[in-house]
Write a protein that holds these residues in place. Structure first.
Motif, PDB file in Angstrom:
ATOM      1  N   GLN A 150       0.844  -1.196   0.000  1.00  0.00           N
ATOM      2  CA  GLN A 150       0.000   0.000   0.000  1.00  0.00           C
ATOM      3  C   GLN A 150       0.881   1.248   0.000  1.00  0.00           C
ATOM      4  O   GLN A 150       1.886   1.301   0.705  1.00  0.00           O
ATOM      5  CB  GLN A 150      -0.903   0.028   1.226  1.00  0.00           C
ATOM      6  CG  GLN A 150      -1.955  -1.048   1.219  1.00  0.00           C
ATOM      7  CD  GLN A 150      -2.872  -0.931   2.422  1.00  0.00           C
ATOM      8  OE1 GLN A 150      -2.563  -0.258   3.394  1.00  0.00           O
ATOM      9  NE2 GLN A 150      -4.012  -1.589   2.346  1.00  0.00           N
ATOM     10  N   THR A 151       0.493   2.222  -0.794  1.00  0.00           N
ATOM     11  CA  THR A 151       1.259   3.458  -0.917  1.00  0.00           C
ATOM     12  C   THR A 151       0.636   4.546  -0.055  1.00  0.00           C
ATOM     13  O   THR A 151      -0.565   4.788  -0.108  1.00  0.00           O
ATOM     14  CB  THR A 151       1.290   3.922  -2.381  1.00  0.00           C
ATOM     15  OG1 THR A 151       1.832   2.880  -3.176  1.00  0.00           O
ATOM     16  CG2 THR A 151       2.130   5.157  -2.543  1.00  0.00           C
ATOM     17  N   GLU A 152       1.465   5.177   0.747  1.00  0.00           N
ATOM     18  CA  GLU A 152       1.043   6.325   1.556  1.00  0.00           C
ATOM     19  C   GLU A 152       1.796   7.549   1.061  1.00  0.00           C
ATOM     20  O   GLU A 152       3.017   7.511   0.887  1.00  0.00           O
ATOM     21  CB  GLU A 152       1.381   6.105   3.035  1.00  0.00           C
ATOM     22  CG  GLU A 152       0.604   5.003   3.698  1.00  0.00           C
ATOM     23  CD  GLU A 152      -0.821   5.393   3.979  1.00  0.00           C
ATOM     24  OE1 GLU A 152      -1.093   6.589   4.132  1.00  0.00           O
ATOM     25  OE2 GLU A 152      -1.662   4.495   4.039  1.00  0.00           O
TER      26      GLU A 152
END
Length: 156
Positions: free
Chosen positions: A115-117
């Motif tokens: 997941q990209t933050e």
């Protein structure tokens, strides 16, 4: 050890995400797959913001065509001035929505468990400590770190 904090996060022993100075989640450094310092959009859904902005601009243009304003009416009636102020307000919201979604803002993009933050670092840039922040990330994530914000690439 330097500490870097913004409205969204604090970099210390892990990435401590914040919302209004209340602790939400802590991500240890060893769970981070890659970390990039680059220009991007700091919005969660930039495509939605662009769509909303285009919709507001189209609504503004459609309303302008619906009222069929001319110069004589503009000076004769105060109603036209009110209509134009509402149209400028709607158009301004549309332009701001599109601007905020453009990938021109400095962000830290963190990949954790697929997941990209994206975290904004505009306050670090305002204080002028980007080089210190980049060095801090480089020492913690030597092979996982990519600095695309300060890299100078030339195309020949």
């Amino acid at each position: 050890m330097p500490r870097f904090s913004t409205k969204e996060f604090v970099f210390e022993d892990g990435v401590l995400r914040l919302y209004r100075r209340v602790r939400i989640e802590e991500i240890p450094f060893d769970e981070i797959s890659t970390i990039e310092l680059k220009k991007g959009s700091d919005l969660k859904r930039p495509k939605l913001a662009v769509t909303f902005g285009v919709f507001m601009l189209l609504l503004c243009i459609k309303m302008l065509g619906f009222y069929n304003l001319d110069i004589g009416e503009f000076f004769a009636s105060g109603v036209v001035l009110r209509i134009l102020s509402v149209l400028f307000f709607i158009g301004g919201i549309g332009v701001y929505s599109i601007y905020s979604a453009l990938p021109i803002h400095p962000v830290v993009e963190i990949l954790v468990n697929g997941q990209t933050e994206k975290l904004s670092i505009s306050s670090i840039i305002k204080t002028g400590s980007v080089a210190t922040f980049s060095d801090f990330i480089q020492t913690k994530f030597s092979n996982k770190f990519k600095d695309r914000l300060n890299s100078k690439t030339s195309v020949q």
